[in-house]
Design an enzyme around this catalytic site. Structure first.
Site, PDB file in Angstrom:
ATOM      1  N   ARG A  45       0.851  -1.181   0.000  1.00 43.30           N
ATOM      2  CA  ARG A  45       0.000   0.000   0.000  1.00 43.30           C
ATOM      3  C   ARG A  45       0.889   1.235   0.000  1.00 43.30           C
ATOM      4  O   ARG A  45       1.880   1.293   0.722  1.00 43.30           O
ATOM      5  CB  ARG A  45      -0.930   0.022   1.217  1.00 43.30           C
TER       6      ARG A  45
ATOM      7  N   GLU B 218      -4.191   7.264  -7.663  1.00 42.82           N
ATOM      8  CA  GLU B 218      -4.258   6.315  -8.773  1.00 42.82           C
ATOM      9  C   GLU B 218      -5.518   6.556  -9.591  1.00 42.82           C
ATOM     10  O   GLU B 218      -6.597   6.711  -9.012  1.00 42.82           O
ATOM     11  CB  GLU B 218      -4.246   4.875  -8.243  1.00 42.82           C
TER      12      GLU B 218
ATOM     13  N   HIS C  23       0.016  -0.245 -10.647  1.00 38.63           N
ATOM     14  CA  HIS C  23      -0.745  -1.099  -9.734  1.00 38.63           C
ATOM     15  C   HIS C  23      -1.188  -2.391 -10.431  1.00 38.63           C
ATOM     16  O   HIS C  23      -2.373  -2.713 -10.528  1.00 38.63           O
ATOM     17  CB  HIS C  23      -1.959  -0.363  -9.184  1.00 38.63           C
TER      18      HIS C  23
END
Length: 319
Positions: free
Chosen positions: A238, A267, A286
């Site tokens: 994270r 993001e 990601h």
């Protein structure tokens, strides 16, 4: 009239083809969105007429304010069985059922090693130079065998990363606040006396902790200053666990040799975000959970969740 189902962040345009939706399409109209909605107002405009929303992981936040502005929403499905981006109490107050899906830890383990190996051997720089007619060999690879891999976290993902490190002939050390010597022995790694010892002595550091109040900002400027100039940091966990500004500063100053990052404070990353131009950074958008097998599970079980809801017996409820 059919219910309407919105599938968010279908960047690869695979949501309706990677699994069979026919069990619900007689009763549900499925609409996929390939663009990310960054603001609450954009989400409200896009989703106000939908009864069902399928969202990936924790990319889109569903706070109380947003849920309150979606009066037609009845079912919210998130991939995975844990989600910190949804206000479950607000969902319950507004009569929204929240369900999840299974999620494999294999893809993030594999991506962790892709980033670590890419950093160690300068893969991106060398491949780019080869294609662009640049120099033939310009980097000196960092060896893994005999080096120390330090793991912040030795849970389901961290322990699997550890076993790969051991297979490479690395010395593996791990630390977390609750990690015991018995657990470290079980995996075959050394228990670090402290977070500081792990950072000071590791050639590669990889983050595998859940985000919580105790882990937020766990690696900041002072922790990065403990790392060796020739060491590398990898974060596929994270973003908030590692202070992003401190990491950018350390990379720009050459305080560490490099970093591999798959998670970000924002993001998708804005086009002008400094992480897009930070030196010594190998960054991916990601991709940790993004694999064919995982998507087959996510969307396949999302269909199952919808079918069960329609039948009056919701499954895999979250909250």
């Amino acid at each position: 009239m059919k219910l309407r189902c919105a599938v968010l962040d279908d960047f690869q345009s695979v949501a309706t083809t990677i699994t069979d939706w026919s069990s619900v399409t007689d009763e549900v109209e499925v609409v996929c969105f390939g663009e990310h909605f960054a603001s609450e107002d954009e989400l409200v405009t896009a989703l106000r007429d939908f009864d069902i929303v399928v969202t990936l992981r924790e990319r889109v936040f569903f706070p109380a304010a947003l849920i309150g502005r979606l009066p037609q929403l009845k079912l919210l499905i998130a991939s995975g069985m844990r989600n910190s981006a949804i206000d479950f109490a607000a969902a319950e107050r507004h009569g929204v059922t929240v369900c999840g899906t299974a999620s494999s830890s294999t893809p993030p383990v594999e991506l962790t090693w892709a980033l670590l190996l890419g950093l160690a051997r300068g893969i991106v720089d060398e491949a780019t130079a080869l294609r662009d007619g640049g120099p033939w060999q310009s980097t000196l690879g960092a060896d893994l065998h005999g080096r120390r891999l330090g793991l912040l976290g030795l849970g389901k993902i961290g322990s699997r990363v550890a076993r790969v490190g051991l297979a490479f002939g690395m010395e593996v050390m791990a630390w977390s606040r609750n990690l015991t010597g018995e657990r470290a022995d079980e995996v075959g790694v050394t228990l670090a006396a402290s977070k500081e010892q792990l950072l000071e002595s590791s050639d590669f550091v990889s983050v595998h902790l859940a985000l919580s109040d105790r882990t937020r900002g766990l690696v900041g400027a002072s922790e990065l200053s403990l790392m060796r100039p020739g060491s590398y940091l990898v974060n596929t966990s994270r973003a908030a666990i590692v202070d992003q500004d401190a990491l950018i500063a350390a990379l720009r100053a050459g305080a560490i040799a490099g970093a591999g990052v798959d998670v970000f404070d924002i993001e998708p990353l804005p086009a002008d975000h400094p992480m897009r131009s930070t030196p010594r950074l190998l960054a991916t958008p990601h991709l940790g959970y993004v694999s064919r097998a995982n998507y087959e599970t996510y969307y396949g079980q999302a269909v199952e969740d919808i079918r069960a809801y329609l039948d009056g017996a919701p499954v895999r409820r979250l909250g």
